[in-house]
Scaffold this motif. Sequence first.
Motif, PDB file in Angstrom:
ATOM      1  N   ARG A  52       0.803  -1.214   0.000  1.00 44.01           N
ATOM      2  CA  ARG A  52       0.000   0.000   0.000  1.00 44.01           C
ATOM      3  C   ARG A  52       0.846   1.279   0.000  1.00 44.01           C
ATOM      4  NH1 ARG A  52      -5.160  -0.464   2.248  1.00 44.01           N
ATOM      5  NH2 ARG A  52      -4.665   0.918   3.951  1.00 44.01           N
ATOM      6  N   ASN A  55       1.176   2.463  -3.992  1.00 48.05           N
ATOM      7  CA  ASN A  55       0.211   3.404  -4.569  1.00 48.05           C
ATOM      8  C   ASN A  55      -0.187   4.475  -3.545  1.00 48.05           C
ATOM      9  OD1 ASN A  55      -1.395   1.834  -2.925  1.00 48.05           O
ATOM     10  ND2 ASN A  55      -2.955   1.423  -4.461  1.00 48.05           N
ATOM     11  N   MET A  57      -1.536   4.415  -0.733  1.00 48.77           N
ATOM     12  CA  MET A  57      -2.703   4.300   0.132  1.00 48.77           C
ATOM     13  C   MET A  57      -2.230   4.612   1.544  1.00 48.77           C
ATOM     14  SD  MET A  57      -5.316   3.305  -1.707  1.00 48.77           S
ATOM     15  CE  MET A  57      -6.503   2.372  -0.758  1.00 48.77           C
ATOM     16  N   ILE A  58      -0.965   4.288   1.796  1.00 48.56           N
ATOM     17  CA  ILE A  58      -0.313   4.672   3.037  1.00 48.56           C
ATOM     18  C   ILE A  58       0.854   5.562   2.636  1.00 48.56           C
ATOM     19  CG2 ILE A  58       1.053   3.836   4.981  1.00 48.56           C
ATOM     20  CD1 ILE A  58      -0.590   1.258   4.856  1.00 48.56           C
ATOM     21  N   ASP A  78      -4.204  10.574  -5.982  1.00 49.75           N
ATOM     22  CA  ASP A  78      -5.349  10.085  -6.746  1.00 49.75           C
ATOM     23  C   ASP A  78      -4.973   9.860  -8.204  1.00 49.75           C
ATOM     24  OD1 ASP A  78      -7.044  10.052  -4.570  1.00 49.75           O
ATOM     25  OD2 ASP A  78      -7.614  12.157  -4.836  1.00 49.75           O
ATOM     26  N   ARG A  81      -2.889   6.719  -8.456  1.00 52.61           N
ATOM     27  CA  ARG A  81      -3.604   5.454  -8.313  1.00 52.61           C
ATOM     28  C   ARG A  81      -4.390   5.088  -9.560  1.00 52.61           C
ATOM     29  NH1 ARG A  81      -5.645   7.572  -2.806  1.00 52.61           N
ATOM     30  NH2 ARG A  81      -3.688   7.483  -1.653  1.00 52.61           N
ATOM     31  N   ARG A  82      -4.765   6.103 -10.354  1.00 49.76           N
ATOM     32  CA  ARG A  82      -5.495   5.787 -11.584  1.00 49.76           C
ATOM     33  C   ARG A  82      -4.582   5.087 -12.596  1.00 49.76           C
ATOM     34  NH1 ARG A  82      -8.874  11.499 -11.739  1.00 49.76           N
ATOM     35  NH2 ARG A  82      -9.596  11.237  -9.604  1.00 49.76           N
ATOM     36  N   ILE A  84      -2.435   2.746 -11.579  1.00 54.10           N
ATOM     37  CA  ILE A  84      -2.012   1.497 -10.956  1.00 54.10           C
ATOM     38  C   ILE A  84      -3.242   0.662 -10.625  1.00 54.10           C
ATOM     39  CG2 ILE A  84      -0.827   0.495  -8.966  1.00 54.10           C
ATOM     40  CD1 ILE A  84       0.752   3.081  -8.710  1.00 54.10           C
ATOM     41  N   TYR A  86      -5.409  -2.086  -8.677  1.00 57.04           N
ATOM     42  CA  TYR A  86      -5.372  -2.436  -7.259  1.00 57.04           C
ATOM     43  C   TYR A  86      -6.457  -3.470  -6.990  1.00 57.04           C
ATOM     44  CZ  TYR A  86      -5.169  -1.558  -2.190  1.00 57.04           C
ATOM     45  OH  TYR A  86      -5.029  -1.675  -0.823  1.00 57.04           O
ATOM     46  N   ILE A  88      -7.934  -6.201  -4.045  1.00 63.48           N
ATOM     47  CA  ILE A  88      -7.823  -6.592  -2.644  1.00 63.48           C
ATOM     48  C   ILE A  88      -8.619  -7.861  -2.366  1.00 63.48           C
ATOM     49  CG2 ILE A  88      -7.364  -4.293  -1.747  1.00 63.48           C
ATOM     50  CD1 ILE A  88     -10.289  -3.983  -1.110  1.00 63.48           C
ATOM     51  N   ILE A  91     -12.298  -7.712  -2.347  1.00 64.23           N
ATOM     52  CA  ILE A  91     -12.779  -7.322  -3.679  1.00 64.23           C
ATOM     53  C   ILE A  91     -13.306  -5.892  -3.721  1.00 64.23           C
ATOM     54  CG2 ILE A  91     -14.131  -7.982  -5.687  1.00 64.23           C
ATOM     55  CD1 ILE A  91     -14.362 -10.796  -4.467  1.00 64.23           C
ATOM     56  N   GLY A  92     -14.334  -5.597  -2.900  1.00 69.65           N
ATOM     57  CA  GLY A  92     -14.826  -4.219  -2.827  1.00 69.65           C
ATOM     58  C   GLY A  92     -15.497  -3.724  -4.094  1.00 69.65           C
ATOM     59  N   VAL A 106     -12.435   3.523 -13.601  1.00 69.70           N
ATOM     60  CA  VAL A 106     -11.256   4.350 -13.866  1.00 69.70           C
ATOM     61  C   VAL A 106     -11.323   5.026 -15.245  1.00 69.70           C
ATOM     62  CG1 VAL A 106      -8.740   4.409 -13.976  1.00 69.70           C
ATOM     63  CG2 VAL A 106      -9.869   3.026 -12.235  1.00 69.70           C
ATOM     64  N   MET A 109     -13.284   8.080 -14.908  1.00 68.90           N
ATOM     65  CA  MET A 109     -12.584   9.179 -14.229  1.00 68.90           C
ATOM     66  C   MET A 109     -11.553   9.820 -15.148  1.00 68.90           C
ATOM     67  SD  MET A 109     -12.015   8.267 -10.256  1.00 68.90           S
ATOM     68  CE  MET A 109     -11.441   6.590 -10.453  1.00 68.90           C
ATOM     69  N   ARG A 155     -11.778  -4.839 -13.314  1.00 71.68           N
ATOM     70  CA  ARG A 155     -11.904  -3.435 -12.936  1.00 71.68           C
ATOM     71  C   ARG A 155     -10.528  -2.809 -12.728  1.00 71.68           C
ATOM     72  NH1 ARG A 155     -15.141  -1.477  -7.582  1.00 71.68           N
ATOM     73  NH2 ARG A 155     -13.439  -2.585  -6.595  1.00 71.68           N
TER      74      ARG A 155
END
Lengths: 341, 275, 219
Positions: A52, A55, A57-58, A78, A81-82, A84, A86, A88, A91-92, A106, A109, A155
């Motif tokens: 993390r 990208n 996230m941390i 932001d 991250r578009r 890269i 990602y 998890i 799934i989310g 993405v 965006m 995705r």
Amino acid sequence: MAGEPKIRLDHVSKIYQGAEGPAVAELTLDIDPGEILVLVGPSGCGKSTTLRLINRMIEPTSGRIYLDGDDVTDVNPDQLRRRIGYVIQQIGLFPHQTIAENVATVPKMLRWDRKRISTRVDELLELVGLDPRVYRDRYPKELSGGQAQRVGVARALGADPSIMLMDEPFGAIDPITRESLQNEFLRLQEELRKTIVFVTHDIDEAIKMGDRIAILGEQSVVHQADTPERILAYPVDDFVRSFIGAGTAMKGLAFERVGDLDLAPFDEGRNGDGKPVGTITADATLFEALEEMLRTADGKTVVVDESGRPAGVVELSHLSDALRTAQDEARRHYDELGAAS
Amino acid sequence: MSEAVTPLTARWRHGRKHSVSTVAMPTGAQLWHRYSLVLAPAFIAGLGLVLWYYYNSLGVGTIAQIQVSSALDWETKLKPQLIQHLTIAAWSTLLVILVAVPLGVLLTRGGPRRIAPAVLAVANSGQALPAYGLLIIFLAAMGQGGRTVVVALVVYAILPVLRNTMVGLDGVDRSMLEAGRGMGMTRMQTLLRIELPLAVPVIVAGIRTAMVLNIGMATLAFLIGGGGLGITISSGLKLNQDAVLLVGAITVALVALTFDWFGALAERFLHPRGL
Amino acid sequence: MDGLHSWWEYVVGHGDDVLEATLEHAQITVVVVILATVFSVALGVCVQSRPTSKAIALAIASIFLTIPALALFALFIPLVGPGDNPAMMALFLYAILPILRNTVTGLDEVSPAVVESARGMGMSSAQRLWRVRLPLAWPLIMTGVRISTLLTVGIAAIAILVGGGGLGTFIQGGLTRLGLPNSVESVWVGTVFTVLLGLALDVVLSLVQRLTSSRGLRA
């Protein structure tokens, strides 16, 4: 390992406020273009945190992160991250959006035009083995866990990022589906040649998925980062040895093929005595050869060509020789490394 | 009063099935409940202090403020009104419990169970029933007086207790009942030893809601000759005296908040251990 | 039967007045609920990720809902005088809790994995709010709006006691003429139409809820 690394972590540390020590301490790691690097280690070692950090996230406390040679430590996260992918474990997927809308996240965006997005969505669903005509307009709740993670991968591939970060992507999926997803993903990677950082706590998954494996200890200290073959053949310290656990030699056999051996000649008189003899083909691994020997309770197994004619014999000594060679090769490699530094 | 929000919430989440946990203690609300327990008394104390100083600054009892003085006299006005107010609220709450809890038990058992969803639907939309209208309808039917007020209040406040009793009993895990029956408990025993104790938090929440509604509605009792603190508010309106209005309104607010807090304490301490 | 008949006669005879009062009642309710929705959702979004602020906001909103209606209405009179205004201010305060609470609960219930993946794909915090968190919390928020609407319709009937309008005028009118012809009918008209208005608004809102919530969120 010539050329510029795709991703470079340069003395990256993460220290949480109020924590005893750093979660990630001075980590330096290069990831080459087109490889799958697996970060593996016991739980709590900071492997997810490391992933993390890439990208952002941390946010790292100190150190630099480079992508394609560019320092991205301070760019807009932001935007970063578009670029890269990602994936998890949980799934989310967005439950309120259709599969197509999820996959289009993405590209939307990035303000792609509608037609291009639509074509891309179909292409991606095909790629992960879901028929777009069936799945486009479904909602996530209508998918099984395996299908949902296929969509998760699609995705993440949305805007064709050259890098994918995957945090235990198959960890919550039942073992049978997981196996087939792993195989399909490897097949996909043959085509896509993405640079992939893959986190798992499962050494077998690491051996299976990784072009290289980085074995991490406490605070994300890299104990050994190398090909699965070399790590199995030559664990550099006790930590690595205990982490890869029992059966190292057996696991190592899976990396060599029978066809690469200097086979013993097939002797009709000696081998054709009517006893049940196991046969394998030349593209079988040594692991499979051993399996066959054990199954037939024989110290050897016959290699046959496409038409089923015997081409030679694999004996137990072949296997131990192969292991010894791998070990010697690995030891030499590490000796040279030691001498160079 | 706040618990009135949850039954619909639970319905949305689970379709037709209610679960005890979502009704009794919705996600992320624990902290809020704890704050309510501490914040409410602080707020009540502050408001009480404001009222005390304001009341004393009015000079009640002096000739100069004759209208205000007579409307706000403690011994002849506020004290008897307060007692009336609490008496009405207490009687109606008690009667609501005596009617609604057994009715709720009955509606979750055997045959009557089938009409339970309809009853719940009515209970939910009953929130739009105007207390004012209901009171006057009962006035027309039963004449003036405290008895009429109590009956109207019982009818009005029965819904939350009934609803929560049903939802609470319905939310008890079926497997626990199976286990109880499996150990040889009779239906009555599973009701008394398993279902009701587990439903207590939800039922108590409903009773608290009913009590707050009753205290609120007792404010309107003056309209039909039932007395209560509404008289003071109404005098303030009639006399166009803000001082009277404010003292009346703040006193009523204090009473409601105080009893709601008692309800919150009851909810907290009547929780079965282990839940 | 006789009562029902004379009641209906009264409704027909006073059709215009009933309609006017109903519309006024509806207008008070709609204005209050819209303002309360905007305020409560915004407040809910602000406090949801801060446990202390969240608890305090909810505790205060529940204090409002505990104060008896007539008292809260009356408290506003010294500030704004009698009429619809004090009633609407009090109703606004009442309508906050159900919406605020459901907004917070709805946002709390959004799966962390969904938010994590949204962040991982490069959604800004505003995009995460508008495209992910609010749409996911929306059905629950709308449930809160419906509860607030029913509550407001019912309580608005006593606006008349502080000089406001709406269907309470029929109840009040009946009360002052009690014993005279048509007084009971008048009370019934005020009461029944209040309930009917509540149900009608609830039906409309449940449709809105259905149409504005994603199909993917239905149970």
